[in-house]
Every structure is written in C-alpha cells, then in structure tokens.
Design an enzyme around this catalytic site. Structure first.
Site, PDB file in Angstrom:
ATOM      1  N   ILE A   1       7.221  11.344 -27.764  1.00  0.00           N
ATOM      2  CA  ILE A   1       8.190  12.422 -27.537  1.00  0.00           C
ATOM      3  C   ILE A   1       7.404  13.698 -27.817  1.00  0.00           C
ATOM      4  O   ILE A   1       7.039  13.983 -28.955  1.00  0.00           O
ATOM      5  CB  ILE A   1       9.439  12.298 -28.416  1.00  0.00           C
ATOM      6  CG1 ILE A   1      10.252  11.058 -27.995  1.00  0.00           C
ATOM      7  CG2 ILE A   1      10.307  13.563 -28.307  1.00  0.00           C
ATOM      8  CD1 ILE A   1      11.453  10.753 -28.880  1.00  0.00           C
TER       9      ILE A   1
ATOM     10  N   TYR B   1      15.383  18.031 -47.268  1.00  0.00           N
ATOM     11  CA  TYR B   1      15.765  18.839 -48.441  1.00  0.00           C
ATOM     12  C   TYR B   1      16.281  18.019 -49.622  1.00  0.00           C
ATOM     13  O   TYR B   1      15.911  18.265 -50.764  1.00  0.00           O
ATOM     14  CB  TYR B   1      16.801  19.919 -48.031  1.00  0.00           C
ATOM     15  CG  TYR B   1      17.053  20.947 -49.117  1.00  0.00           C
ATOM     16  CD1 TYR B   1      16.123  21.937 -49.386  1.00  0.00           C
ATOM     17  CD2 TYR B   1      18.213  20.903 -49.893  1.00  0.00           C
ATOM     18  CE1 TYR B   1      16.339  22.869 -50.385  1.00  0.00           C
ATOM     19  CE2 TYR B   1      18.439  21.830 -50.901  1.00  0.00           C
ATOM     20  CZ  TYR B   1      17.496  22.812 -51.147  1.00  0.00           C
ATOM     21  OH  TYR B   1      17.712  23.725 -52.142  1.00  0.00           O
TER      22      TYR B   1
ATOM     23  N   ARG C   1       8.407  18.265 -42.305  1.00  0.00           N
ATOM     24  CA  ARG C   1       9.633  19.070 -42.275  1.00  0.00           C
ATOM     25  C   ARG C   1      10.679  18.592 -43.281  1.00  0.00           C
ATOM     26  O   ARG C   1      11.492  19.382 -43.743  1.00  0.00           O
ATOM     27  CB  ARG C   1      10.247  19.045 -40.868  1.00  0.00           C
ATOM     28  CG  ARG C   1       9.432  19.804 -39.838  1.00  0.00           C
ATOM     29  CD  ARG C   1      10.139  19.846 -38.496  1.00  0.00           C
ATOM     30  NE  ARG C   1       9.369  20.571 -37.493  1.00  0.00           N
ATOM     31  CZ  ARG C   1       9.383  21.885 -37.335  1.00  0.00           C
ATOM     32  NH1 ARG C   1      10.123  22.652 -38.111  1.00  0.00           N
ATOM     33  NH2 ARG C   1       8.655  22.458 -36.392  1.00  0.00           N
TER      34      ARG C   1
ATOM     35  N   THR D   1      14.223  19.607 -32.961  1.00  0.00           N
ATOM     36  CA  THR D   1      13.619  20.754 -33.656  1.00  0.00           C
ATOM     37  C   THR D   1      13.132  21.794 -32.651  1.00  0.00           C
ATOM     38  O   THR D   1      13.354  22.994 -32.813  1.00  0.00           O
ATOM     39  CB  THR D   1      12.413  20.290 -34.499  1.00  0.00           C
ATOM     40  OG1 THR D   1      12.795  19.162 -35.270  1.00  0.00           O
ATOM     41  CG2 THR D   1      11.923  21.385 -35.415  1.00  0.00           C
TER      42      THR D   1
ATOM     43  N   TYR E   1      13.752   9.232 -36.703  1.00  0.00           N
ATOM     44  CA  TYR E   1      12.776  10.321 -36.581  1.00  0.00           C
ATOM     45  C   TYR E   1      12.197  10.609 -37.955  1.00  0.00           C
ATOM     46  O   TYR E   1      12.890  11.083 -38.853  1.00  0.00           O
ATOM     47  CB  TYR E   1      13.462  11.550 -35.984  1.00  0.00           C
ATOM     48  CG  TYR E   1      12.569  12.758 -35.758  1.00  0.00           C
ATOM     49  CD1 TYR E   1      11.177  12.665 -35.760  1.00  0.00           C
ATOM     50  CD2 TYR E   1      13.131  14.013 -35.524  1.00  0.00           C
ATOM     51  CE1 TYR E   1      10.381  13.777 -35.546  1.00  0.00           C
ATOM     52  CE2 TYR E   1      12.339  15.130 -35.313  1.00  0.00           C
ATOM     53  CZ  TYR E   1      10.963  15.005 -35.323  1.00  0.00           C
ATOM     54  OH  TYR E   1      10.173  16.110 -35.115  1.00  0.00           O
TER      55      TYR E   1
END
Length: 292
Positions: free
Chosen positions: A207, A110, A141, A47, A136
């Site tokens: 991360i 989505y 998001r 991202t 992940y």
C-alpha cells in the site's frame, strides 16, 4: 488468498483548494489516473488522506467522490481506526460499507496498550466488522509496535482479518511474518523503500504513497517482484528511489502533494498542523519530475 489485495494499492491523498476546502475534481482525476495506469486497489482516508483533519461529513463526501470516479473498477479499502475501540466499532456500524471491500485499521496510537490490549482491540473490531480487515502497523506514528506474534495470533484467530499493512521499516519483522503466516494471509508492505524486497521475499505487494503519482512504473515494479523477476524490478526501483526518499523527507503527505503539483494533478495545500514542502524540497521534486 484474497487476491484483490495482491499488487499495488495506493493510499490516496485528499486534495485541497487554496481555501482548504476539498478539491473533488482533482481527487476524481487522481483516481482515474491510477485506474488507467495499473494500480490494483485504492485506499481511502488513511494517514496520507489527512483523515485526522477531515470532518465526518467531509469523509462521506471523499468516499462518495472516489466511489463515483472508480465506477466499480478497483477494490476499495477504507481507513477506520484510532485509539477508542468503542468509537471505531460505532463508526464501522454507522458507515455504509456496501461499496467497500475491506477496512484498514491502524493500531491504537498514543494510548500505548500492551500486546494483549492490541489483540483485544482488534478482536472487538473483527467481531463488529461485516467486511474484511487489514491490520495496520506503523510504530513510527503509534509509538507501539504490533509484534509479529500478535499479528499472527489475530491472523489465525479471525477469518476476516485477511492481511497486515506492515510499516515498521523492519525487514526482520517482515521476514518473520512471511515465514510464519497462515495460508492466504497477506503481508503487505507499507514502506515504499522496502516494498520490492518484501514482495520478492513472499509479501503480497504494497500500500504505497508514491505509487499514486507514478502508478505505471510502481505497479509494474511490484508485478515483476511478484513474478520473482528481481533484475527487471530493481531497474524500476532505482528509477524511483530518489523520489521515494524526497516525499518522506519532511512530512507525509506534503511531499507527495508537491509531486502531484509538479504533475499538475493537484495543489500542494495541506491542513495544519502540516505545512507544505519547503522551497528546497519542492525544487528537488520538480527537478525529478521534469527529468523522469
């Protein structure tokens, strides 16, 4: 345990020139800056790398630049994810992964699949991937949380699912994963603000976004956390705490690119729909960097 992903990984930015072309020289310099200052591994085209606005050709060029700058020094993780399972499998099969140590694959966004849909999605990716996979989870998001039981099911069922980058900013879920994970499976923080607490609780590190700008201090903080040295680690956490807040105040990676601009490592250019940090935020960031 896959020790190459213990410690501090950084989700690299993709620097752009003012005309929005990729600034490969700046990217190479950022990679070298991280190698020299203690970062343990590099994450490409996540991202923070604005991967959704890169063309296929640009992605190849970014990967090539990072491999060239890295010179085999640090393990490399490549972001390949999305909400079209078949397309992800196709991308895995058509990408040269010979220099890549693992794939970081985001939960489908989505589409809002059920937990069973998420499981089947990653099952298909696991069966198609010739290298290790880091799940992940970033519900802010994707609009869908990978529940701890789904992550643990995948961890137990597939040998090449070696870790999860957990970025739900949910300490209870982190602790459930750390408590119940199989041996060798890594719980990696994807939340810079919680990274030290997660590491001290038994996580494998982070991360990070901010880590690439302050790699020396951030990676040392995580190393102290892995050693259980909370007192010394929190001194570094408090030193970095304000800037961690700043970089996520508007959008990522506009914030971290503003930090890099203040450090003279790259320009703060981002591609639409993102816009650069506001003047007020830039001033706060510049003040922090100048006083650090």
């Amino acid at each position: 345990m896959n020790s190459k992903f213990v410690g501090t990984g950084v989700a690299l930015v993709t620097p752009f020139n003012p005309d929005l072309s990729i600034d490969h020289k700046a990217l190479s310099n950022i990679v070298k800056y991280n190698i020299e200052n203690g970062t343990e591994y590099l994450v490409i085209c996540g991202t923070t790398g604005e991967s959704v606005t890169l063309t296929k050709q640009e992605k190849k060029e970014v990967i090539a630049t990072i491999i060239e700058a890295n010179q085999g020094k640090l393990p490399l993780v490549l972001g390949i994810g999305g909400n079209n399972t078949a397309a992800i499998i196709d991308e895995i099969k058509s990408t040269d992964l010979s220099q890549i140590d693992a794939i970081l694959s985001v939960s489908p966004y989505y589409s809002k699949p059920t937990q069973e849909g998420i499981y089947q999605h990653f099952k298909a990716i696991s069966e198609a991937s010739p290298i290790d996979i880091i799940l992940y989870n970033v519900p802010g998001r994707t609009s869908k949380n990978i529940e701890a039981k789904t992550t643990l099911r995948l961890a137990n069922d597939f040998k090449n699912v070696v870790a999860v980058k957990e970025a739900g900013n949910n300490m209870a879920q982190y602790l459930e994963l750390i408590k119940n994970k199989p041996d060798g499976f890594l719980i990696i923080s994807g939340d810079d603000d919680l990274a030290l607490g997660v590491t001290l609780a038994g996580g494998a590190g982070v991360i990070s976004v901010i880590g690439q700008a302050f790699p020396k201090e951030f990676s040392e903080m995580i190393r102290l956390g892995l050693q259980g040295n909370a007192k010394e680690a929190y001194k570094l956490h408090f030193k970095l705490m304000d800037v961690i807040g700043y970089i996520f105040e508007e959008n990522n990676p506009a914030g971290i690119k503003s930090v890099f601009e203040a450090l003279n490592l790259c320009q703060d250019t981002v591609r639409l729909p993102l816009v650069p940090a506001s003047k007020a935020l830039k001033q706060k960031i510049e003040r922090f960097v100048n006083n650090f």
